[in-house]
Write an enzyme that holds these catalytic residues in place. Structure first.
Site, mmCIF file in Angstrom:
data_model
loop_
_atom_site.group_PDB
_atom_site.id
_atom_site.type_symbol
_atom_site.label_atom_id
_atom_site.label_comp_id
_atom_site.label_asym_id
_atom_site.label_seq_id
_atom_site.Cartn_x
_atom_site.Cartn_y
_atom_site.Cartn_z
ATOM 1 N NE ARG A 85 -1.655 -2.208 2.706
ATOM 2 C CZ ARG A 85 -1.720 -3.457 2.223
ATOM 3 N NH1 ARG A 85 -2.718 -3.809 1.471
ATOM 4 N NH2 ARG A 85 -0.793 -4.352 2.506
ATOM 5 C CB THR A 86 3.372 2.608 2.329
ATOM 6 O OG1 THR A 86 2.629 2.078 3.428
ATOM 7 C CG2 THR A 86 3.884 3.981 2.680
ATOM 8 C CG HIS B 138 3.205 3.758 8.639
ATOM 9 N ND1 HIS B 138 3.340 4.601 7.539
ATOM 10 C CD2 HIS B 138 2.796 2.554 8.151
ATOM 11 C CE1 HIS B 138 3.022 3.926 6.445
ATOM 12 N NE2 HIS B 138 2.696 2.688 6.788
ATOM 13 C CE LYS C 232 26.369 -2.725 -5.582
ATOM 14 N NZ LYS C 232 26.341 -1.631 -6.559
ATOM 15 N NE ARG D 139 6.973 0.781 5.017
ATOM 16 C CZ ARG D 139 5.776 0.201 4.960
ATOM 17 N NH1 ARG D 139 5.679 -1.085 4.630
ATOM 18 N NH2 ARG D 139 4.681 0.888 5.214
HETATM 19 N N1 CP Z 1 -0.460 -0.111 5.704
HETATM 20 C C1 CP Z 1 0.770 -0.355 5.207
HETATM 21 O O1 CP Z 1 1.768 0.279 5.598
HETATM 22 O O2 CP Z 1 0.812 -1.336 4.269
HETATM 23 P P1 CP Z 1 2.110 -1.780 3.471
HETATM 24 O O3 CP Z 1 3.064 -2.393 4.475
HETATM 25 O O4 CP Z 1 1.639 -2.744 2.436
HETATM 26 O O5 CP Z 1 2.724 -0.542 2.893
#
Ligand code: CP
Length: 305
Positions: A51-52, A129, A80, A101
Site C-alpha cells: 500500500r504505502t 508511520h 554493498k 521506509r
Molecule cells: N499499511 C501499510 O503500511 O501497508 P504496506 O506495508 O503494504 O505498505
C-alpha cells in the site's frame, strides 16, 4: 524545506488544511492531474510494502509527475554497505521528493538531516508511520464527520504496531477522544506511549484483553496484525497471531455506525465474512491513502492548485 517524520510535524490547523485538500482531490481529481508535471518522486523502500509504496507512486502519477526508486535494501547499494545518509544525498540529485521506509527506527530522520529534498517517513521500524496516520485521520473524518468526541478501540499488536503509535500521538490533540487499548499482556502499548503520551496529557484510556467487552462502546475499531517481522521468537508469534479474530458474530455487539479500520495487510485478524458489512471501511481506507498522499506531496513541494 519541510520533511514529514511524525504526524506531529503538522499542527492541527495544518492537518485540517491537508485533509481538506485531500477531500478536494477526491472530489475534483482532474483539477490536480498536471500539478506535479516535471516533478519526480523517489520511493526508497528497504522493507516490503504494497500500500504505502504503490499509493505513493499512484499519488505522484495522478498528479502528473514521475516515479523512480527501489523496493528492497537488497536491490539497492545498501546491500554493498552504502549508508542511508549517502543514499539520500545521491537521491537528492535524481528526484524532487523522497518517501523512505526502513526497518531501523530513526532512519528517515537521519536521511532528512542530509537531504536537500523533502523526505517522508514511510515507516521506520516499530516507531512511526505518519502517512498511515494521515490516511487514518482522513478516513475517520470523511466517514464519521469528526475527529473529536470519539471512542476508538485499538486492537492487536499494540507493542510493535507503529501505525497505532502514530495514531495515538495524532488523536490526543482532538477533544474528548477516548482510547480502549485491547491487546494480550505481551503486546501492550510501550511504556513511553502510556506514560509520556497518554498519562502526561491526561488522556482517558483503558487497557483490556477481551475484544467482546470493548465492542459496544466503540465508535471506531482499529484492528492490527501481529507484526511477525518484529518478533525475536517464532514460537511467541505463533502463540499470539490468532489472539483476536473479528467475526460476524462479534460485529453484532457493535454500534450500527461503528467503523472498522485496519492499516492492512490483514492476516487472520478480520474474518473475510466481515468484508461485506457496511461498517468495514478498510479497503476505503486504502483508497483514502492515495488522496492524502497526493495532498502531502503537493504540500511538501509547495505547489498550490
Ligand atoms: N499499511 C501499510 O503500511 O501497508 P504496506 O506495508 O503494504 O505498505
Amino acid at each position: 524545506m519541510r520533511h514529514l517524520m511524525s504526524p506531529l510535524d503538522f499542527s492541527v490547523e495544518e492537518l485540517d488544511k491537508l485533509l481538506d485538500l485531500a477531500n478536494d482531490i477526491e472530489k475534483y481529481p482532474e483539477k490536480y492531474a498536471h500539478a506535479c508535471a516535471g516533478k519526480k518522486l523517489a520511493t526508497c523502500f528497504y522493507e516490503p510494502s504494497t500500500r504505502t509504496r504503490l499509493s505513493f507512486e499512484a499519488a505522484m502519477l495522478n498528479l502528473g509527475g514521475s516515479v523512480l526508486g527501489f523496493h528492497s535494501g537488497d536491490s539497492s547499494s545498501a546491500s554493498k554497505g552504502e549508508s542511508v545518509s549517502d543514499t539520500i544525498r545521491v537521491i537528492s540529485c535524481y528526484a524532487d521528493i523522497c518517501a523512505m521506509r526502513h526497518p531501523k527506527e530513526g532512519a528517515a530522520l537521519v536521511a532528512s538531516s542530509k537531504s536537500s529534498i523533502p523526505v517522508i517517513n514511510a515507516g521506520d521500524g516499530g516507531h512511526q508511520h505518519p502517512t498511515q496516520t494521515l490516511t487514518d485521520l482522513l478516513t475517520i473524518r470523511s466517514l464519521k464527520g469528526r475527529l473529536d468526541n470519539i471512542t476508538i478501540g485499538l486492537c492487536g499488536d499494540l507493542k510493535f504496531g507503529r501505525t497505532v503509535h502514530s495514531l495515538i500521538n495524532a488523536l490526543i490533540r482532538y477533544e474528548n477522544v477516548k482510547f480502549v487499548l485491547i491487546s494480550p499482556e505481551e503486546l501492550r502499548i510501550p511504556d513511553y506511549i502510556r506514560e509520556d503520551v497518554l498519562k502526561a496529557n491526561n488522556i482517558e484510556y483503558v487497557e483490556m484483553e477481551h475484544l467482546e467487552d470493548a465492542m459496544p462502546e466503540l465508535d471506531v475499531l482499529y484492528m492490527t496484525r501481529v507484526q511477525r517481522e518484529r518478533f525475536f521468537n517464532e514460537e511467541d508469534y505463533i502463540r499470539l497471531k490468532d489472539f483476536y479474530i473479528l467475526t460476524k458474530s462479534k460485529m453484532e455487539l457493535a454500534k450500527d455506525d461503528m467503523l472498522v479500520l485496519h492499516p492492512l495487510p490483514r492476516v487472520n485478524e478480520i474474518s473475510v465474512e466481515v468484508d461485506d458489512d457496511p461498517r468495514a471501511a478498510y479497503f476505503k481506507q486504502a483508497q483514502y491513502g492515495v488522496y492524502v498522499r497526493m495532498a502531502l506531496i503537493l504540500t511538501l513541494l509547495g505547489i498550490e492548485v
